[in-house]
Design a protein around this motif. Sequence first.
Motif, short mmCIF file in Angstrom:
data_model
loop_
_atom_site.label_atom_id
_atom_site.label_comp_id
_atom_site.label_asym_id
_atom_site.label_seq_id
_atom_site.Cartn_x
_atom_site.Cartn_y
_atom_site.Cartn_z
N GLY A 52 0.75 -1.13 0.05
CA GLY A 52 0.13 -0.03 -0.11
C GLY A 52 1.01 1.43 0.02
N PRO A 53 1.93 1.51 1.13
CA PRO A 53 2.71 2.70 0.97
C PRO A 53 3.41 2.62 -0.44
CG PRO A 53 2.75 1.55 3.01
CD PRO A 53 1.76 0.56 2.15
N GLU A 54 3.87 1.44 -0.84
CA GLU A 54 4.71 1.49 -2.06
C GLU A 54 3.99 2.05 -3.11
OE1 GLU A 54 7.90 -2.17 -1.15
OE2 GLU A 54 6.05 -2.50 -2.55
N ILE A 55 2.67 1.93 -3.29
CA ILE A 55 2.20 2.61 -4.35
C ILE A 55 2.04 3.92 -4.15
CG2 ILE A 55 -0.57 2.83 -5.09
CD1 ILE A 55 -0.99 -0.05 -4.71
N VAL A 56 1.77 4.40 -2.97
CA VAL A 56 1.61 5.87 -2.83
C VAL A 56 3.26 6.55 -3.18
CG1 VAL A 56 1.59 7.70 -1.09
CG2 VAL A 56 0.08 5.87 -1.05
N ALA A 57 4.06 5.72 -2.73
CA ALA A 57 5.69 6.57 -2.93
C ALA A 57 5.91 6.17 -4.60
CB ALA A 57 6.65 5.49 -2.31
N MET A 58 5.58 5.13 -4.99
CA MET A 58 5.61 5.10 -6.69
C MET A 58 4.82 6.17 -7.46
SD MET A 58 5.72 0.95 -6.92
CE MET A 58 7.06 -0.03 -6.30
N SER A 59 3.70 6.29 -6.90
CA SER A 59 2.74 7.37 -7.64
C SER A 59 3.43 8.83 -7.61
CB SER A 59 1.41 7.36 -7.10
OG SER A 59 0.71 5.98 -7.29
N ALA A 60 4.07 9.08 -6.20
CA ALA A 60 4.47 10.49 -6.24
C ALA A 60 5.85 10.44 -6.99
CB ALA A 60 4.93 10.47 -4.50
N TRP A 61 6.46 9.65 -7.11
CA TRP A 61 7.94 9.49 -7.83
C TRP A 61 7.54 9.83 -9.49
CZ3 TRP A 61 10.11 7.57 -12.29
CH2 TRP A 61 11.43 7.48 -12.46
N LEU A 62 6.36 9.12 -9.92
CA LEU A 62 6.19 9.50 -11.24
C LEU A 62 5.49 10.81 -11.44
CD1 LEU A 62 4.34 6.17 -12.13
CD2 LEU A 62 6.29 6.97 -13.26
#
Length: 220
Positions: A117-127
Motif C-alpha cells: 500500500g505505501p509503495e503504491i503511494v511512493a511510486m505514484s509520487a515519484w512519477l
Amino acid sequence: MAGGRSAVITSGVVLAATALALGGCGSDSPHAHGSHSADPSPAARSAPVVQGGAPGESAQTVSPSAVTDPWNETDAEFMTMMIPHHAQALEMTRLAQKHAVDPEIVSLAERIESAQGPEIVAMSAWLDARGQRVPRASDPEHTMAGMLTPAQMRDLGEARGKEFDRLFLTGMIQHHRGALKMAEPMAATGSDARAIEMALDVETTQSVEIEIMEKMLAKL
C-alpha cells in the motif's frame, strides 16, 4: 550489485552537476525539472564533465550535452508497471482477510498489504514529480508479468475454505514471481537511486514471501 551501481550513478550525477554549475549552464534534458538558467557561453558549453561509470568501469570525461539524466525510461517503466501490479495484490489480500481459513494466510495478507500500500503511494509520487502519467488500477491494458487473469480473480473471489487458501497461495506466488521479473532489469539498466532502492526492496521482500507461501502450500 545494484546498490553499488546506484552509488556510482549518484556520484557521477553529483560530479556532472558540479561541473555544470561551475560552467554556469542549465540542463537541456527532456527529463529535467525546475527553472532553467540562461544559455551558457560557448566556453562553458564545451567544458568537460566527469561522469561516473557503471560498476567495474572507469569514469569518463564527456561534454555537458552527453550527461546522462538522473532517471531513465527503465526507472519510469518499473514504477508505472508496478502500481497496478501492486493494486491487484491488494485486491487479493482483501479477499484473504475475508475468506482465508488459515490464520497464517490472513497474517501474510496483512503483511503484504502493509508493505505494498505505501509503495503504491511512493511510486505514484515519484512519477508525478517527474511529470509522468500515474496509472490507475482499472486501466484495461495492464497485463504485467504474474498478474492473475480475470478468470483467476473470479475463481479466487468465489472460493471458500481450504480451496480459497490454495488458490490464494498459488495465485500470490505467481504474482510475486512476476514482480521479481519486473524488478530484475533495474539492477542492470536502472538509473535513479530511489527507483533502484524500491526495486531491490521488492526483490528482497517478495523472495522471502514466496518461500513462506511455498511452505504453507505444502502443508495444505
